[in-house]
Design a protein around this motif. Structure first.
Motif, mmCIF file in Angstrom:
data_model
loop_
_atom_site.group_PDB
_atom_site.id
_atom_site.type_symbol
_atom_site.label_atom_id
_atom_site.label_comp_id
_atom_site.label_asym_id
_atom_site.label_seq_id
_atom_site.Cartn_x
_atom_site.Cartn_y
_atom_site.Cartn_z
ATOM 1 N N UNK A 90 0.742 -1.665 -0.100
ATOM 2 C CA UNK A 90 0.154 -0.200 0.025
ATOM 3 C C UNK A 90 0.777 1.186 -0.346
ATOM 4 N N UNK A 91 1.824 1.167 0.453
ATOM 5 C CA UNK A 91 2.682 2.745 0.833
ATOM 6 C C UNK A 91 3.962 2.060 0.375
ATOM 7 N N UNK A 92 4.377 1.302 -0.807
ATOM 8 C CA UNK A 92 5.772 1.770 -1.596
ATOM 9 C C UNK A 92 4.917 2.131 -3.353
ATOM 10 N N UNK A 93 6.621 2.550 -3.497
ATOM 11 C CA UNK A 93 6.252 3.933 -4.278
ATOM 12 C C UNK A 93 7.769 3.299 -5.022
ATOM 13 N N UNK A 94 7.418 1.682 -6.131
ATOM 14 C CA UNK A 94 9.326 1.739 -6.403
ATOM 15 C C UNK A 94 8.400 1.654 -8.044
ATOM 16 N N UNK A 95 7.590 1.389 -8.452
ATOM 17 C CA UNK A 95 7.368 1.539 -9.517
ATOM 18 C C UNK A 95 5.766 1.655 -9.886
ATOM 19 N N UNK A 96 4.992 2.616 -9.869
ATOM 20 C CA UNK A 96 3.740 3.431 -10.234
ATOM 21 C C UNK A 96 3.441 3.484 -11.736
ATOM 22 N N UNK A 97 2.421 2.061 -12.204
ATOM 23 C CA UNK A 97 1.843 2.283 -13.509
ATOM 24 C C UNK A 97 0.356 2.730 -13.264
ATOM 25 N N UNK A 98 0.162 3.738 -13.665
ATOM 26 C CA UNK A 98 -0.841 4.184 -13.873
ATOM 27 C C UNK A 98 -1.309 4.544 -15.427
ATOM 28 N N UNK A 120 4.960 17.822 -14.149
ATOM 29 C CA UNK A 120 3.018 17.660 -14.892
ATOM 30 C C UNK A 120 2.460 17.536 -13.780
ATOM 31 N N UNK A 121 1.968 17.247 -12.653
ATOM 32 C CA UNK A 121 0.950 17.469 -11.462
ATOM 33 C C UNK A 121 0.680 18.680 -11.936
ATOM 34 N N UNK A 122 2.674 19.725 -11.362
ATOM 35 C CA UNK A 122 1.929 21.609 -11.226
ATOM 36 C C UNK A 122 1.071 22.225 -12.163
ATOM 37 N N UNK A 123 0.191 21.814 -13.558
ATOM 38 C CA UNK A 123 -0.745 21.956 -14.305
ATOM 39 C C UNK A 123 -2.360 21.790 -12.792
ATOM 40 N N UNK A 124 -1.888 21.003 -11.772
ATOM 41 C CA UNK A 124 -3.405 20.568 -11.223
ATOM 42 C C UNK A 124 -3.311 21.416 -10.240
ATOM 43 N N UNK A 125 -5.462 22.053 -9.868
ATOM 44 C CA UNK A 125 -5.463 22.538 -8.710
ATOM 45 C C UNK A 125 -4.666 21.526 -7.549
ATOM 46 N N UNK A 126 -4.772 21.923 -6.260
ATOM 47 C CA UNK A 126 -4.200 21.011 -5.577
ATOM 48 C C UNK A 126 -5.189 19.994 -5.092
ATOM 49 N N UNK A 127 -6.799 20.783 -5.635
ATOM 50 C CA UNK A 127 -8.003 19.396 -5.396
ATOM 51 C C UNK A 127 -7.652 18.705 -6.167
ATOM 52 N N UNK A 128 -7.296 19.343 -6.876
ATOM 53 C CA UNK A 128 -7.274 17.932 -8.171
ATOM 54 C C UNK A 128 -6.008 16.835 -7.632
ATOM 55 N N UNK A 129 -4.390 17.464 -7.772
ATOM 56 C CA UNK A 129 -3.729 16.485 -7.095
ATOM 57 C C UNK A 129 -4.122 15.430 -5.937
ATOM 58 N N UNK A 130 -4.756 15.968 -5.208
ATOM 59 C CA UNK A 130 -5.401 14.896 -3.860
ATOM 60 C C UNK A 130 -6.327 14.417 -4.481
ATOM 61 N N UNK A 131 -7.700 14.415 -5.075
ATOM 62 C CA UNK A 131 -7.559 13.479 -5.910
ATOM 63 C C UNK A 131 -7.361 12.551 -7.192
ATOM 64 N N UNK A 132 -6.166 12.477 -8.012
ATOM 65 C CA UNK A 132 -5.954 12.133 -8.672
ATOM 66 C C UNK A 132 -4.988 11.095 -7.399
ATOM 67 N N UNK A 133 -4.420 11.838 -6.464
ATOM 68 C CA UNK A 133 -3.271 10.499 -5.500
ATOM 69 C C UNK A 133 -4.517 9.630 -4.641
ATOM 70 N N UNK A 134 -5.579 10.395 -4.129
ATOM 71 C CA UNK A 134 -5.919 8.917 -3.674
ATOM 72 C C UNK A 134 -6.317 7.989 -3.875
ATOM 73 N N UNK A 135 -7.029 8.575 -5.701
ATOM 74 C CA UNK A 135 -7.510 7.134 -6.447
ATOM 75 C C UNK A 135 -6.693 6.814 -6.953
ATOM 76 N N UNK A 136 -5.769 6.669 -7.621
ATOM 77 C CA UNK A 136 -4.393 6.579 -8.336
ATOM 78 C C UNK A 136 -3.113 6.060 -7.909
ATOM 79 N N UNK A 137 -2.354 5.933 -7.079
ATOM 80 C CA UNK A 137 -2.126 6.253 -5.748
ATOM 81 C C UNK A 137 -1.673 5.290 -5.167
ATOM 82 N N UNK A 138 -2.987 6.266 -4.036
ATOM 83 C CA UNK A 138 -3.170 5.418 -2.416
ATOM 84 C C UNK A 138 -4.505 4.047 -3.158
ATOM 85 N N UNK A 139 -4.788 4.217 -4.089
ATOM 86 C CA UNK A 139 -5.555 2.654 -4.829
ATOM 87 C C UNK A 139 -6.629 2.869 -4.115
ATOM 88 N N UNK A 140 -7.869 3.721 -3.601
ATOM 89 C CA UNK A 140 -8.865 3.840 -3.119
ATOM 90 C C UNK A 140 -10.123 4.227 -4.236
#
Length: 171
Positions: A90-98, A120-140
């Protein structure tokens, strides 16, 4: 001296017996520690072994044979390895394939691509970054994100879709 005797002596505080037990199970703990690639994995497995030994009942007649107690402890260590691997995954980010199902695929396997993705993520707003992180990186899932952010599922989905469109346009 049987393993059962060593276990009982270790439970009584004999440090030499503890060392011998740890030496017996050292190869299997090394194997699982290598597979998990965690910094403290071997120590976690040793602590688990100590706790397991202390829980084993002294009057259990099933453990009188070495093969039974060896099998029990080995299987317990294997199950702890599985539990730790699930926890670490859940916490390792060796290789993330989105794979975003929108012809947007990012693969992080070196420092340069990680920097590119962060830029690339700098073009997003803070809320958009948070949602992308929760969905695609944290797998929620969307429901979990909506509950956490205290907004509706539809709002989360809209934020996600807008973020993905921005990312697609900036590539």
């Amino acid at each position: 001296m049987t393993i059962y005797d060593k276990v009982n002596r270790a439970k009584d505080g004999d440090s030499k017996s503890w060392e011998e037990i740890i030496d017996i199970f050292n190869p299997i703990m090394n194997k699982y520690a290598r597979l998990l690639c965690g910094e403290d994995t071997k120590q976690d497995l040793i602590i688990f072994l100590i706790k397991l030994i202390n829980k084993i009942g002294g009057d259990n007649s099933n453990f009188l044979e070495d093969k039974v107690i060896l099998g029990y402890i080995s299987k317990s260590i294997k199950h702890e390895y599985i539990r730790l691997s699930k926890q670490y995954s859940k916490y390792s980010i060796k290789k993330i394939e989105l794979n975003l199902d929108l012809d947007l695929e990012l693969e992080l396997d070196d420092d340069n691509s990680l920097i590119e993705v962060l830029d690339l993520l700098n073009v997003l707003t803070d809320k958009q970054k948070e949602v992308i992180k929760f969905i695609f990186i944290d797998c929620n899932n969307i429901n979990e994100v909506a509950t956490y952010m205290n907004i509706s599922r539809q709002a989360v989905n809209q934020i996600k879709n807008r973020a993905l469109n921005k990312l697609r346009m900036s590539i």
